[in-house]
Design a protein around this motif. Sequence first.
Motif, mmCIF file in Angstrom:
data_model
loop_
_atom_site.group_PDB
_atom_site.id
_atom_site.type_symbol
_atom_site.label_atom_id
_atom_site.label_comp_id
_atom_site.label_asym_id
_atom_site.label_seq_id
_atom_site.Cartn_x
_atom_site.Cartn_y
_atom_site.Cartn_z
ATOM 1 N N ALA A 89 0.836 -1.208 0.000
ATOM 2 C CA ALA A 89 0.000 0.000 0.000
ATOM 3 C C ALA A 89 0.864 1.249 0.000
ATOM 4 C CB ALA A 89 -0.932 -0.014 1.210
ATOM 5 N N ALA A 90 1.951 1.229 0.782
ATOM 6 C CA ALA A 90 2.872 2.368 0.817
ATOM 7 C C ALA A 90 3.605 2.518 -0.502
ATOM 8 C CB ALA A 90 3.871 2.180 1.954
ATOM 9 N N GLU A 91 3.885 1.414 -1.158
ATOM 10 C CA GLU A 91 4.608 1.435 -2.432
ATOM 11 C C GLU A 91 3.792 2.080 -3.535
ATOM 12 O OE1 GLU A 91 5.865 -1.959 -5.633
ATOM 13 O OE2 GLU A 91 6.440 -2.331 -3.545
ATOM 14 N N VAL A 92 2.483 1.802 -3.552
ATOM 15 C CA VAL A 92 1.630 2.319 -4.633
ATOM 16 C C VAL A 92 0.809 3.530 -4.201
ATOM 17 C CG1 VAL A 92 1.503 0.058 -5.718
ATOM 18 C CG2 VAL A 92 -0.276 0.724 -4.088
ATOM 19 N N GLY A 93 0.868 3.896 -2.916
ATOM 20 C CA GLY A 93 0.116 5.058 -2.444
ATOM 21 C C GLY A 93 -1.349 4.799 -2.190
ATOM 22 N N ASN A 94 -1.692 3.555 -1.817
ATOM 23 C CA ASN A 94 -3.090 3.192 -1.550
ATOM 24 C C ASN A 94 -3.420 3.541 -0.096
ATOM 25 O OD1 ASN A 94 -5.621 1.973 -1.293
ATOM 26 N ND2 ASN A 94 -5.085 0.279 -2.655
ATOM 27 N N THR A 95 -3.807 4.780 0.125
ATOM 28 C CA THR A 95 -4.032 5.280 1.478
ATOM 29 C C THR A 95 -5.240 4.633 2.149
ATOM 30 O OG1 THR A 95 -3.149 7.404 0.734
ATOM 31 C CG2 THR A 95 -4.293 7.393 2.834
ATOM 32 N N VAL A 96 -6.312 4.412 1.415
ATOM 33 C CA VAL A 96 -7.528 3.830 1.989
ATOM 34 C C VAL A 96 -7.261 2.412 2.482
ATOM 35 C CG1 VAL A 96 -9.926 3.197 1.546
ATOM 36 C CG2 VAL A 96 -8.973 5.265 0.508
#
Length: 446
Positions: A89-96
């Motif tokens: 999630a941190a790698e792709v920016g998936n905050t939700v």
Amino acid sequence: MNSNNITKYNTSLYNAAINGDWEKAKEIFDADPRTKFAALDQRGMTCLHVSIKVSRSIGFVQQFVETMVSGDELANLRTGCGSTPLHIAAEVGNTVAADIMCRKMPRLPYIQDYNEDFPVHTAAKNEHAAILRLLIGITTEEEPYQNKGGLRLISDTIHAQFFGIAFSLVEKHPYLATLHDPTIGSALSTIAGKESVISRNPASRFISCSFFDGSIHIAHHAVICATKIGNHEIVEMIIEAFPNAIYSSYMESSPRSIFHLAVLNRCEEVFKLLYHMNGHKFVYSDVVDNSGNNLLHMAAKLAPSHKLNQISGAALKMQREIQWYLLVEKLVARSSKIQINNKGKTPKMVFTEEHKNLEEEGAKWMKETSQNCTVVASLIATFMFSCAFMVPGGNDGNTGLPIFYRQRMFFVYALFLFLSLLASTYALINFLSILISLFFNIKKPG
């Protein structure tokens, strides 16, 4: 259940995760619960990793996290390199997705991958500001911010130009500004090494933080980094905050100063700044390095390729090198101009040797350019000359004068014809003089 069925399920599950098809995935989980933890690709990513990475359906992620795994099971979902779903999630920016998982398993932000990166490090490295803020807010323990990991975090945040986030990190964890590593540098040296324009505000805030614990070596390293790339604003701010930084040496075994570094790297603005600081201009003018080179020897060396490539044409490059040498020559003592280094060479000799190839290329470039321009100037001069005898409207058969010579526009035409002929002839003579003269007539150091 045999391996062929598992392979079939894995393929179907991979497609379901990509497409966000929770109903299909649920059927597979019910048929074989092991598939929840199965690796679906060569990287070792599970269906949750894949779904988070693709980010097509947050509902898929929410259903899986809330109904399929416990908090401990969620933490144990790892790829081949040890990445948890939160790392992805941190790698792709998936905050939700990150928020959903951290609510399920609050310890998830404190799990490292096999490279010893925490999720907050991964977010900074991949330049995702939103999830970086989220992870910093929920990662309250000190471990991710300590030692080399903390330094990498603050450096990556600055590289991403998230200066507000970087300074908030320093406010929460002040020691980050004082960390230094030989390979990474420091927070201040990271700012100093950026060629892009940085406002004085974030830089000055880091400068003030860097000295609260007496970390003077950080100032020395940062001013060297700023000098190397010609970041004169950072150099000025550091020296204003810590005047002794002007005495920084960029080689421990050599007394080369930032003056020498600025001259060697053709950092004109930094050199001018240092020179005009009262009381400092002659501090290092007569200091030599381990090879016996003084400041003028440095100016005599060929400029770094990235500096030379900013100028087109070998002759113009040579001209710029001569101008730089002559500028430095005016600012050093007379004895420095004839001083020899350990190889028995004066600055002039070093200049001649270092620039021999560039001088030859410049001569060739000048002659080729002059030849091409001579042809063009000749054609223009020929055309203008013929126009002088073929005036608009022709000549009067009785008087031989141009028919329109009494009209005002004819006078304008004649004036511009004369100027064009004069200019083309002047250009032709100039280009011919270059062709028949020696390139070496340019004023060189001496």
